[in-house]
Design an enzyme around this catalytic site. Structure first.
Site, PDB file in Angstrom:
ATOM      1  N   HIS A 102       0.817  -1.211   0.000  1.00 11.45           N
ATOM      2  CA  HIS A 102       0.000   0.000   0.000  1.00 11.45           C
ATOM      3  C   HIS A 102       0.850   1.261   0.000  1.00 11.45           C
ATOM      4  O   HIS A 102       0.438   2.286  -0.553  1.00 11.45           O
ATOM      5  CB  HIS A 102      -0.930   0.012   1.220  1.00 11.45           C
ATOM      6  N   GLY A 103       2.002   1.224   0.629  1.00  7.75           N
ATOM      7  CA  GLY A 103       2.853   2.402   0.683  1.00  7.75           C
ATOM      8  C   GLY A 103       3.423   2.605   2.068  1.00  7.75           C
ATOM      9  O   GLY A 103       3.379   1.708   2.915  1.00  7.75           O
TER      10      GLY A 103
END
Length: 560
Positions: free
Chosen positions: A391-392
């Site tokens: 997702h980051g």
């Protein structure tokens, strides 16, 4: 970017209050429908031509002379014609060529992991670059790259499975094994499949190969030929216009609802001074509506992309041998009703981003576990870390993931201890008063996740803690008290009552889909099924390892 193409988007964006890039993204999804319609009509006997259409599409450049033409792929038109993402082409090329070369030239059991580390590392670099830019409204390449990481890491595993003896593979692995490396043309078509370029859905190479060769549409043995899906002319691909248009209509409906509600419920409202003027109940309601409004955007985007895939034929899942009804949900990525009506955490997460759930399960969770052993703490932790990194690196993501994992454990305990009292022990059917349990569990689940996903929307720790404080950390406090309750003697007492009640039924209560959610240890969306048990298992592994080393050390001393 094509000359002047940004002008109409900027004008409309000023009216709607959206960003030009967001409008261009929606436009790219809508343009995929006519392109997919043309793609579907390319003769089935010419798969190479289909690949070429996906990769290269003739397009007249704006402002060019009559004799000047530029060849754009549909995907390239999206990347550089609409968004000016020249660097995005380089990024996708690096990931794709790198994964193909790793699959082709690296031998041995570590090949898929080398490919996975390469792809995740490349994605992480771009995720960090996006985070430093700090413009969530702008479209960059990381969305497409996230989809590509799923496709290409799965591809590496499929190639590795194709090199293994069949008796060592599961049914899932046998079905998706790639025994012969695809041609560069087929691989490029798989990578650049334009209906799912920016937002998914992701799918395995075997699905693409069966689609482009039209073997996907063959009837299984034993099925009445009269049940074959209707087609046009000599095409094998069934008629898919109607289900595709229904998906498109649903997607546009979600987008329009998002545009309407986003004028009332937007993320900055939660951090503004106006929010503090409301009472607690209204703050919680607004918090829920902000999360719901954000989800609407994803419902719309995923419905539009799925519809384009259906129109191309790739969404085909088969024909019911009894009714002859065609299923078009092969690439379904979200079940909005399943999310919004979820009464437990597993149902909530299991109906959200379903292709990512499948990827995490089949290509991380089950792959970490050595053959012959059951998945345990290491598999759960690897899946959790992968989901978070994928997702980051915004801290809000990790805050939401950690809290959600504890909420899931608490929710399981509540269902184990209280749900059986609303089930008839003789018939295993819900009792009349179960409606109250259903309403209460739905309300608690929805409000708990409204609180939990706030950091996922706000991204930063200061904003997340500010909003949580404004609703008095209700989900954190509720989870803490619930955890303490189930760590006390109350849980054994409740379980004893449940055992006495279910023991009166012959053979106990029947297993249902709902009760399966209580016993499954597999993580959903990367969240551990039971963090406390995973930690206990980890401690047991550490103790066993230390004891083994001590015994080994004593044995060495004795031999000396």
């Amino acid at each position: 970017m094509l000359p002047h193409i940004n002008t109409p988007f900027a004008y409309v964006a000023g009216i709607l209050g959206a960003s030009p890039d967001e409008l261009k993204l929606i436009t790219s999804f809508l343009l995929s429908y006519p392109f997919a319609g043309v793609l579907k009509r390319i003769p089935d006997s010419k798969p190479a031509l289909k690949n070429l259409f996906i990769i290269w599409q003739g397009h007249r450049a704006v402002g060019a002379s009559a004799n000047d033409f530029f060849l754009f792929s549909v995907s390239s038109f999206y990347l550089v014609g609409l968004f000016d993402l020249w660097g995005g082409i380089r990024t996708l090329a690096i990931s794709s060529i790198g994964a193909y070369c790793i699959a082709a030239y690296v031998q041995g059991p570590f090949m898929p992991w080398i490919g996975f580390v390469f792809l995740m590392g490349h994605l992480s670099v771009n995720q960090l670059a996006r985070q430093f830019v700090g413009d969530p409204g702008a479209v960059d390449i990381t969305g497409a790259q996230m989809v590509l990481v799923m496709k290409l890491s799965a591809f590496c595993w499929n190639v590795a499975d194709g090199r293994q003896p069949e008796h060592e593979l599961s049914d899932f692995q046998k079905e998706r094994a790639v025994k012969q490396l695809p041609s560069l043309l087929n691989f490029a078509g798989y990578v650049l499949f334009f209906p799912s370029l920016f937002a998914g859905p992701a799918f395995d190479y075997v699905d693409y190969k069966r689609w482009i060769e039209c073997t996907m549409f063959d009837l299984p043995a034993g099925v009445d030929p009269s049940k074959r899906a209707p087609t046009k002319k000599a095409r094998k691909i069934p008629r898919s216009g109607t289900p595709a248009m229904w998906k498109a209509a649903a997607g546009l409906g979600w987008i329009l609802l998002f545009l309407k509600l986003s004028g009332w419920y937007w993320p900055d409202l939660l951090t503004g001074d106006e929010y503090t003027t409301y009472g607690f109940a209204r703050r919680v309601f607004i918090l829920h509506m902000v999360g719901f409004t954000v989800r609407l955007k994803y419902y719309g985007v995923w419905a539009l992309t799925e519809g384009a895939c259906i129109l191309s034929g790739l969404g085909y899942k088969g024909v019911d041998p009894v009714t002859g009804k065609i299923a078009w949900d092969r690439l379904c990525n979200v079940n909005p009703w399943g999310v919004e009506s979820a009464q437990n955490t597993r149902a909530y997460l299991g109906n959200w981003n379903m292709n990512t759930n499948s990827w995490l399960r089949n290509y991380i969770y089950l792959r970490v576990t050595p053959k012959g052993k059951k998945p345990g703490f290491r598999a759960s932790m690897a899946t959790f870390v992968t989901s978070a990194f994928w997702h980051g690196f915004y801290p809000g993501y990790y805050l939401a993931f950690v809290l959600a994992s504890f909420i899931q454990t608490v929710a399981k305990n509540f269902r184990r201890c209280f749900r059986p009292f609303f089930i008839n022990t003789k018939t295993s059917q819900p009792m009349p008063n179960k409606i109250y349990y259903d309403i209460f569990s739905w309300l608690v689940t929805q409000l708990a996740f409204s609180f939990t996903v706030a950091p996922f929307i706000l991204l930063t720790l200061p904003a997340s803690f500010l909003v949580w404080a404004r609703v008095y950390f209700y989900a954190v406090i509720g989870t803490a008290f619930s955890t303490a309750f189930f760590a006390s003697p109350a849980k054994p007492y409740m379980m004893k009552m449940v055992s006495e009640r279910t023991g009166k039924a012959a053979g106990g209560l029947k297993r249902t889909e709902s009760t399966e959610s209580l016993t499954s240890k597999e993580p959903v969306y990367g969240l551990p099924g039971d963090p406390s048990k995973d930690l206990d298992e980890a401690m047991s592994e550490v103790r066993a390892e230390m004891e083994a080393r001590q015994r080994k050390g004593k044995g060495t001393v004795m031999t000396q």
